[in-house]
Design an enzyme around this catalytic site. Structure first.
Site, PDB file in Angstrom:
ATOM      1  N   ALA A   1       0.837  -1.204   0.000  1.00 41.17           N
ATOM      2  CA  ALA A   1       0.000   0.000   0.000  1.00 41.17           C
ATOM      3  C   ALA A   1       0.868   1.248   0.000  1.00 41.17           C
ATOM      4  O   ALA A   1       2.018   1.222   0.438  1.00 41.17           O
ATOM      5  CB  ALA A   1      -0.920   0.021   1.227  1.00 41.17           C
TER       6      ALA A   1
ATOM      7  N   TYR B   1      -5.270   9.492   0.775  1.00 44.00           N
ATOM      8  CA  TYR B   1      -4.944   8.133   1.225  1.00 44.00           C
ATOM      9  C   TYR B   1      -6.219   7.344   1.502  1.00 44.00           C
ATOM     10  O   TYR B   1      -6.411   6.238   0.988  1.00 44.00           O
ATOM     11  CB  TYR B   1      -4.071   8.203   2.488  1.00 44.00           C
ATOM     12  CG  TYR B   1      -3.945   6.884   3.210  1.00 44.00           C
ATOM     13  CD1 TYR B   1      -3.291   5.811   2.623  1.00 44.00           C
ATOM     14  CD2 TYR B   1      -4.501   6.720   4.486  1.00 44.00           C
ATOM     15  CE1 TYR B   1      -3.191   4.591   3.299  1.00 44.00           C
ATOM     16  CE2 TYR B   1      -4.398   5.509   5.157  1.00 44.00           C
ATOM     17  CZ  TYR B   1      -3.745   4.453   4.554  1.00 44.00           C
ATOM     18  OH  TYR B   1      -3.657   3.242   5.208  1.00 44.00           O
TER      19      TYR B   1
END
Length: 291
Positions: free
Chosen positions: A62, A127
């Site tokens: 990620a 995010y």
């Protein structure tokens, strides 16, 4: 156990999965390098799936630089959305189940009630938005998935709040810590064990689950707990979020309800402070054992 591939194996959670698999004597887990397991490289992914024929893929890869993502949205979206989409498509093509790690940042965090899996998502950062988009792509592409949202991840590995506090505590006499953001710390070893337990359960209760340690705390109280457990004498001052502005907006309240996870898999969730004690002991042992 059937073959399992871990993506993002060199990161904090990937390293915790390797430790947890070793402790559980699970030998069928593969931890390929970042180059071999680049989730943005479809050809590399196809080769990996063809080579190992995994029953499960665990995605720990990620883009997690929360503030940096505000200026780097394109790369954050590539990793958190496009890369996840690539993985979901490979899992579908090879009949594999995807276990994907997501975040409390998919929530706005403006309601002081524990968040269930069905709570409305409304990310306030790039995010959080890109992580939500990744979740949505998995759900649209692959029925065989487990999405685990977690929060405030830390361990003996990588960079995290616990290690940062211990470092700052050794350098300074006093610190100012945000006290009006509330959530739950999660020991990454506990999350790694939970992931492996889900896989070994043999259950096919696919869907979205919440997993963090038990309990509720603020960043200020988390820091206080770290220094209390470590025996570090640092004067702490609580401050408001407004006194420490950041590019990305954080959820003010992101305590997640773990009832669905506990009921489905019959697993206990450790209390955050108990896990913190375990982590700090491990860090102290690692420090003693360093050559």
């Amino acid at each position: 156990m059937e073959n399992i591939i871990v993506f993002g194996a060199s990161g904090q959670l990937g390293q915790c999965l390797e430790k947890a698999a070793w402790q559980k004597k699970i030998t069928s887990v593969v931890f390929p390098s970042k180059k071999e397991a680049n989730i943005l490289d479809n050809e590399a992914l196809a080769r990996l799936f063809q080579q190992y024929k995994p029953a499960f893929a665990i995605n720990c890869a990620a883009y997690t630089a929360v503030d940096k993502a505000e200026d780097d949205a394109e790369l954050a979206r590539k990793i958190n959305k496009t890369g996840v989409q690539n993985l979901a498509l490979q899992c579908k093509a090879h009949g594999a189940t995807l276990v994907h790690v997501s975040t409390d940042f998919v929530f706005e965090g403006n309601n002081p009630l524990p968040l269930g899996e069905d709570a409305a998502t409304n990310p306030t950062s790039i995010y959080g938005l890109t992580k939500l988009e990744g979740e949505q792509d998995i759900i649209a592409i692959l029925p065989k998935h487990y999405i685990l949202r977690t929060s405030w991840l830390y361990s003996e590995y990588g960079n995290n709040f616990v290690k940062t506090m211990l470092k700052l505590g050794s350098e300074r006499d006093e610190l100012k810590i945000i006290a009006d953001q509330v959530g739950t710390p999660t020991y990454a070893i506990d999350l790694a064990n939970a992931i492996l337990d889900i896989i070994s359960s043999g259950k096919e209760n696919y869907g979205v689950y919440h997993y963090s340690n038990e309990g509720v705390t603020s960043w200020y109280d988390f820091a206080k707990g770290i220094f209390d457990v470590a025996g570090t004498n640092v004067k702490l001052y609580p401050i408001r979020t407004a006194e420490y502005p950041t590019k990305a907006t954080r959820p003010a309240f992101s305590v997640m309800d773990k009832a669905k996870f506990k009921k489905t898999f019959g697993l206990e969730v450790p209390y955050w402070r108990d896990s913190l004690i375990t982590c700090i002991k491990a860090l102290e042992i690692n420090t003693i054992n360093k050559p």
